[in-house]
Write an enzyme that holds these catalytic residues in place. Structure first.
Site, PDB file in Angstrom:
ATOM      1  N   LYS A  84       0.858  -1.181   0.000  1.00  0.00           N
ATOM      2  CA  LYS A  84       0.000   0.000   0.000  1.00  0.00           C
ATOM      3  C   LYS A  84       0.897   1.234   0.000  1.00  0.00           C
ATOM      4  CE  LYS A  84      -3.865   2.082   2.616  1.00  0.00           C
ATOM      5  NZ  LYS A  84      -4.773   1.936   3.786  1.00  0.00           N
ATOM      6  N   SER A 109      -9.822   2.214   2.963  1.00  0.00           N
ATOM      7  CA  SER A 109      -8.902   2.923   2.098  1.00  0.00           C
ATOM      8  C   SER A 109      -7.931   2.037   1.323  1.00  0.00           C
ATOM      9  CB  SER A 109      -8.079   3.897   2.950  1.00  0.00           C
ATOM     10  OG  SER A 109      -7.216   3.186   3.826  1.00  0.00           O
ATOM     11  N   SER A 137     -10.111  -0.117   7.132  1.00  0.00           N
ATOM     12  CA  SER A 137      -9.507   0.063   5.802  1.00  0.00           C
ATOM     13  C   SER A 137      -8.864  -1.177   5.200  1.00  0.00           C
ATOM     14  CB  SER A 137      -8.450   1.177   5.861  1.00  0.00           C
ATOM     15  OG  SER A 137      -9.072   2.436   5.827  1.00  0.00           O
TER      16      SER A 137
END
Lengths: 497, 490
Positions: free
Chosen positions: B82, B157, B181
C-alpha cells in the site's frame, strides 16, 4: 560585581514602586537544556555549534512515517531535579502535543507535557541580599523538546532553518508567582542555575541558550487580593537581562496604570540594545495550542524503586553543603553561600582545606578572594588555572607555619598564578622567607633607631603614635619579611629603652 | 482479458511451493505479475507506482539466493505495498498530491521485514488519500475500480490492495486499517484481510493518519497466506514505542488446530438494522459452517458498539489534524508556486496539496481539539472508547472470538456516496469497534449477494491472531469462497 551594582541601582526602582503603594508579582518559567548526548526523541547528537542541519535526522525533520522514542536519560535527569527540590515525582506522566505552525517546528507540534508533568510541586529557598530567607514555590517541571532556529543573518529576504536544536531535551521549571522584586527573581534563578549544574543535568551556559527563562510580571496595589494582569517576557538569556527586563516592565505597568490605562495580557520581547520590552502578540492573537496526549508515546511510568535508585545517586546539594561548612568548618553563612554557589569552587575549597589540614576560614578567604578574583579577571574555569588545589594549599600552609606573612603571600600568589610554580619554589626563588630570627630583627631595629634619633626622642616623650612609623621603617629595612608579631614585641621592648 | 495468462497458483502458499520445487523462477513469476498488473491498470487503477525494474532485480536476487541454498519460505514471492508504507528510493504518495513526488529515504519497518524475508516488491498500491475514505475515491491518483464490476468501488482505504489481490494481479499485498480500511475493501472485493492487534506490527515508516488506531496488516487470498506473511512483518520495533514487545508466535503451527470447544460470540448489535438482507443470509450460513466444525455459537451484546462511528469521527480526525501538520511545504511534499509570505506558503501549499476529504477531517479534528470544545468532544469520545473496549472485554469473558458482518452492504457504485460523508462513514460501522479497542480482526469471503462478494468478520482478544487465523483457515478448508475470482481476471 557589575551585576550587584546594577542590582543596587534597580533596587531604587522597586522601592519607588513600593512607596507609591504598588507590589510587583513575578513568576518564572526556566528552560534548562538537559545535558544528554542525544536528543529527547531521536538519536541525533545535541552538541552545540555544529554546522546548520548536520545534527538533524529524519525524526528531527518530522519526515513522513517517523516516530519519537523517549530518551531514558532525559527522564532520569528530570527525576534528579524533582528530587533535588523535594518535589513529588509523578508515577505516571504523559507527553502531549502542543500544536502550532512555525517553520522551525518541523512536525507542526511540539512534544511537551501538559496535564501530567513528570515533576509536581516542589520548592527552593533563596537567600536575599539582606540575608532573609524566602521560599519560592515550584508549581511543576516538565520535559519537552526544543524547537529549531530561524536564521536571518546573511540571508537577505530569506529565512534559513537550522534544525540542529530541534528535539533537544528541555526541562521547563515553572515557579509560583512568589517573587516580589527583580532581585528575588534573580536570586531564585541563580539558585536553580546552581542546582542544575550541581546535579550535572545542564551545563548552564546562558550564552548558548542552555539556560533561559520567560518572566511573568504583573503589579498590583499593595494589599490587593487579586493579581494584576500579567505580561510574559520571553526568552531572557542572562541574569542581567532578566533584571533589567523585569524592572523596565514593572515601571511600564505602573506608569500605565497610574495614567488610567490597563495592562494587556500579552507576550513581550526584551530588547537588550534599547533596554525595553516590546509587545510580540496579544492574548487575542495567541495560538490555541489544541493540546492532546501524544498517541505515539506511552505514558511514562516510574516505579518507586527507580526513583529511589536515582535519589541514591544525587550529589550533596548546595544548601546541605553550605550548612555543613557552617557547622563543621565554622564558616559564616555568607562565606558558605559564596563557596557553594558553584560545585567546582566548593570542591576546590574542600580540596585545599583537606591538604592544609587546618584553618578553614583562611582557606575559604583565599579561595573566595584572590583565587576567585584571578579566575574572573582571566575568565577561567576552576580546572583551567595554573594554581591548583595543591599549590594553593602549599601557599596557605606557609602562612599557617609563619614562613611568610599574609601580605607577602599575595605577591607570591600572583607569581604562582603566572608561572604555575609552587609556593615554596617562589618563596625560595625570590627570597621571601619571613625573618623570624630575633637577632636579625633586633639588628634592623637598632639600625632604624640609630637613623631616627628625633622620632625616637618624640616617642619616648609620649608620642605613642610614632610606633607605626618604626614598624614601617623596620619592615622596609627587612624587605617586608620580618615576622609582624615578633617585630611588634621586640620593637616595643627596644623603644621602651 | 481472457488472453491474460493466470498466475501459476492463486495463493502465496501455492506459489511458494512452486518456487521451492523449481517449477518456475521468481523472475518468471514476477514477469507474470507485471504483465497482469500492466493489463489491469487501465481498468482497475490499482497501482500508483509499478517498480518493474526493481522487482525483476529483486526476483533475480531471490533466484540466486535459492540457487545458493539460502531460500526461506517466502523467498521470491512477489507482493505489493500500500502506498502508505515508505519505501526507500521509491516514491511514496499516500494517495495525495501533497506527496505525489515524495521519494522516501528509508523503508518502513514492515517493508524491511518482508524484504528481509525474501519477498519481491512489485510496486505501490493506490489508496484513499492519507487512508481517509471507504471507497478509494479520494485518491489523488483517481479511483480504484472493483474487479467484480468496474462500475463499483473496491472499498477503502486499502482499495488498491484489495482490488489487486482480487484480480490476481498480485498474490498478496500489505494494507493498513484505521477504522476498517483492510477489512471493508477485503469484504467488497471477496478477499481475505487481517488487521492485527494494535502494536503487533511497527508503525515506523507507515505514514500516520490516526496514530492510536492505525495498524498494518495484509490482504491475501487465504488465511494461510496471511499466516505466512504476518510473522515477518510483525514484532517489536525499538523505533515505535507503541509496538508491543512480545514474541511473534508461529502462526503456521496452529493453523490446522481443531475448533472443538471453540465458543464464537455473535454480536447482536451487528444485526440490528442497516444490514443488507442478502449479506445477513451469508453470515448466518457461515455460522452454520462453524457449528458443523464443532464450535459453540452464542449471542453476545456490546451495547456501546453503535457509538463507535461518532467516537471514531472525533478521535481519528483529532489525531489526523495534528499528524498532517508536518505537511507544510517547508521540507518535503507539495509547495505552492512563489509564496508571498509564510502564511501564504502554508495555506496555499496545504490548500493545493490536500483533497476535500482530508481537509474535512483536518477541520473536524482541529475543531474537536479547540479550547472550549475539547472536553465535550475529544474527552467524551475517549471515555466512550473505554466503554466500547469494556464491552469487548466482557464479551471475551464468555467466548473466544466474535463474529459478524464486515460491511452492511456489498460494493456500491462509484460516485454513489461521494456527496454524503455521513452515509460513507456508516460503511465502517462494524469495523471501527476493533480499532477503538485495539483488537485483531479479519474479513473472510463468505459467499455472494446479488453476485457480489460478502465479507465475514472475526474479532479476537488482543494478540489472538494465531487462533483467529486458525479459525479462518478451518472455514476456508470447508468453503471455497476465497478461491473465487472475478471471471474477467480468473
Amino acid at each position: 560585581m557589575g551585576l550587584n551594582m546594577a542590582g543596587t541601582d534597580m533596587a531604587g526602582t522597586d522601592m519607588a514602586g513600593a512607596d507609591m503603594g504598588w507590589e510587583t508579582v513575578i513568576g518564572l518559567e526556566i528552560h534548562a537544556q538537559l545535558a544528554t548526548r542525544s536528543k529527547i526523541f531521536s538519536g541525533s547528537a545535541t552538541a552545540y555549534g555544529a554546522l546548520p542541519n548536520t545534527q538533524a535526522n529524519l525524526v528531527d525533520l518530522g519526515y513522513p512515517g517517523v516516530l519519537p522514542v523517549l530518551n531514558g536519560e532525559a527522564v532520569r535527569m528530570a527525576v534528579c531535579f524533582g528530587l533535588a527540590i523535594g518535589a513529588r515525582i509523578s508515577p505516571r506522566s504523559v507527553f502531549a502535543r502542543k500544536n502550532y505552525f512555525y517553520p522551525d517546528l518541523p512536525k507542526g507540534y511540539q512534544i511537551s507535557q501538559y496535564e501530567l508533568p513528570i515533576v509536581a510541586e516542589g520548592a527552593l529557598e533563596v537567600v536575599l541580599d539582606d540575608g532573609e530567607r524566602k521560599r519560592i514555590g515550584i508549581t511543576r517541571a516538565h520535559l519537552e523538546e526544543d524547537a529549531g532556529k530561524s536564521l536571518h543573518e546573511g540571508l537577505p529576504g530569506l529565512t534559513g532553518i537550522d534544525l540542529n536544536r530541534a528535539g533537544t531535551p528541555l526541562i521547563e521549571i515553572v515557579s509560583e508567582p512568589d517573587m516580589r522584586s527583580a532581585r528575588e527573581a534573580i536570586a531564585y534563578m541563580k539558585k536553580v542555575h546552581t542546582l542544575v549544574r550541581y546535579l550535572g543535568i545542564c551545563d548552564g551556559n546562558m550564552q548558548e541558550g542552555s539556560f533561559r527563562c520567560d518572566a511573568n510580571v504583573s503589579v498590583r496595589r499593595r494589599g490587593a487580593a487579586q493579581f494584576g494582569t500579567r505580561a510574559e517576557i520571553k526568552n531572557l538569556n542572562s541574569f542581567r537581562f532578566v533584571e533589567k527586563a523585569i524592572n523596565f516592565e514593572v515601571e511600564r505597568q505602573i506608569e500605565l496604570l497610574e495614567s488610567g490605562g490597563k495592562v494587556v495580557q500579552e507576550t513581550r520581547l526584551y530588547d537588550p540594545d534599547k533596554g525595553e520590552t516590546r509587545s510580540m502578540r496579544s492574548k487575542e492573537a495567541a495560538n490555541d495550542y489544541r493540546y492532546f496526549p501524544d498517541p505515539d508515546l506511552l505514558p511514562v511510568l516510574l516505579e518507586p524503586a527507580f526513583v529511589e535508585a536515582v535519589r541514591a545517586t544525587l550529589p550533596e546539594l548546595p544548601d546541605a553543603k553550605a550548612a555543613r561548612f557552617v557547622r563543621d568548618h565554622g564558616l559564616s553563612d555568607y562565606d558558605a553561600g559564596v563557596l557553594t554557589a558553584s560545585r567546582e569552587i566548593a570542591a576546590f575549597y574542600e580540596d585545599v582545606l583537606q591538604r592544609v589540614g587546618s584553618d578553614p576560614k583562611l582557606c575559604a578567604n583565599w579561595v573566595m578572594g584572590d583565587f576567585s578574583a584571578f579566575l574572573n579577571r582571566d575568565n577561567l574555569e576552576v580546572g583551567a588555572a595554573k594554581v591548583d588545589a595543591a599549590h594553593l594549599a602549599g601557599l596557605v600552609s606557609r602562612i599557617v607555619d609563619a614562613t611568610i606573612s599574609g601580605k607577602i603571600a599575595k605577591e607570591i600568589f600572583e607569581a604562582m598564578w603566572e608561572s604555575g610554580a609552587s609556593a615554596d619554589a617562589v618563596i625560595e626563588q625570590k627570597g621571601l622567607r619571613q625573618i623570624t630570627d630575633t637577632g636579625a630583627i633586633e639588628a634592623a631595629i637598632d639600625e632604624v633607631m640609630a637613623k631616627n634619633p628625633g622620632q625616637l626622642a618624640d616617642y619616648r616623650s609620649g608620642k605613642d603614635k610614632l610606633f607605626g612609623f618604626f614598624v614601617g621603617q623596620v619592615m622596609k629595612a627587612t624587605g617586608g619579611k620580618a615576622n609582624p608579631a615578633q617585630l611588634n614585641e621586640l620593637l616595643k621592648a627596644k623603644l621602651a629603652g | 482479458m481472457s488472453a491474460l495468462p493466470p498466475l501459476p497458483a492463486p495463493t502465496v502458499a501455492g506459489l511458494a511451493r512452486g518456487l521451492h520445487r523449481g517449477e518456475y523462477s521468481s523472475v518468471e513469476l514476477t514477469r507474470a505479475c507485471l504483465e497482469r498488473i500492466a493489463a489491469g491498470q487501465p481498468e482497475l487503477n490499482a497501482f500508483v507506482t509499478v517498480t518493474a525494474e526493481g522487482a525483476l532485480s529483486a526476483a533475480q536476487a531471490a533466484d540466486d539466493a535459492r540457487a545458493a541454498g539460502r531460500a526461506g519460505p517466502l523467498t521470491g514471492v512477489p507482493i505489493a505495498h500500500k502506498d502508505i508504507f515508505c519505501t526507500e528510493g521509491v516514491r511514496t504518495t499516500c494517495g495525495s498530491k501533497m506527496l505525489a513526488e515524495f521519494v522516501s529515504p528509508y523503508d518502513a519497518t514492515v517493508v524491511a521485514g518482508l524484504k528481509a524475508a525474501g519477498t519481491v516488491m512489485l510496486g505501490k498500491l493506490n489508496m484513499d488519500e492519507f487512508a481517509m475514505g471507504s471507497s478509494n475515491e479520494t485518491s489523488f491518483f483517481g479511483p480504484v475500480r472493483n474487479p467484480w464490476d468496474p462500475a463499483l468501488v473496491p472499498g477503502g482505504s486499502s482499495g488498491g490492495s484489495a482490488a489487486a489481490v482480487a484480480a490476481r494481479l498480485v498474490p498478496a499485498a500489505t494494507a493498513t486499517d484505521t477504522g476498517g480500511s483492510i477489512r471493508q475493501p477485503a469484504a467488497l472485493c471477496g478477499v481475505t484481510g487481517i488487521k492485527p492487534t494494535y502494536g503487533r506490527a511497527s508503525r515506523y515508516g507507515m505514514i500516520a493518519f490516526a496514530s492510536s488506531l492505525d495498524q498494518a496488516g495484509l490482504i491475501t487470498v487465504s488465511a494461510e497466506d496471511a499466516a505466512l506473511l504476518l510473522g515477518p512483518m510483525s514484532g517489536f520495533d525499538p523505533r515505535d514505542s507503541t509496538s508491543v514487545d512480545s514474541p511473534v508466535p508461529d502462526y503456521m503451527a496452529t493453523l490446522g488446530d481443531s475448533l472443538e470447544g471453540l465458543t464464537i460470540g455473535v454480536v447482536r448489535e451487528f444485526f440490528d438494522k442497516g444490514l443488507d438482507g442478502g449479506c445477513e443470509q451469508r453470515i448466518r450460513e457461515a455460522i452454520a459452517v462453524y457449528e458443523r466444525l464443532g464450535a459453540k455459537v452464542r449471542e453476545v451484546s456490546c451495547p456501546n458498539l453503535p457509538l463507535s462511528v461518532p467516537t471514531y469521527y472525533v478521535v481519528a480526525p483529532a489525531e489526523c489534524s495534528s499528524n498532517l501538520a508536518r505537511f507544510d511545504g517547508v521540507r518535503f511534499g507539495h509547495r505552492c508556486d512563489s509564496p508571498r509570505n509564510l502564511t501564504d506558503l502554508y495555506s496555499r501549499s496545504r490548500g493545493e496539496g490536500f483533497g476535500a476529504e482530508v481537509k474535512r477531517r483536518i477541520m473536524t479534528g482541529t475543531y474537536v481539539l479547540s479550547a472550549g470544545y475539547f472536553d465535550a468532544y475529544y474527552l467524551k469520545a475517549q471515555r466512550v472508547r473505554q466503554l466500547i473496549s469494556a464491552d469487548f472485554a466482557r464479551a471475551f469473558a464468555d467466548c473466544d472470538l466474535l463474529l459478524g458482518p464486515t460491511s452492511p452492504t456489498t460494493a456500491f457504485a462509484i460516485g454513489a456516496k461521494c456527496d454524503d460523508p455521513i452515509t460513507m462513514y456508516l460503511n465502517d460501522i462494524y469495523t471501527i469497534g476493533a480499532n477503538l479497542a485495539g483488537l485483531p480482526a479479519m474479513s473472510l469471503p463468505c459467499g455472494f449477494a446479488g453476485g457480489l462478494p460478502v465479507g465475514l468478520q472475526l474479532i479476537g482478544p488482543h494478540f489472538s491472531e494465531g487462533r483467529m487465523l486458525n479459525v479462518a483457515h478451518r472455514y476456508q478448508q470447508e468453503t471455497d469462497w476465497h478461491l473465487r475470482a472475478p471471471s474477467a481476471w480468473a
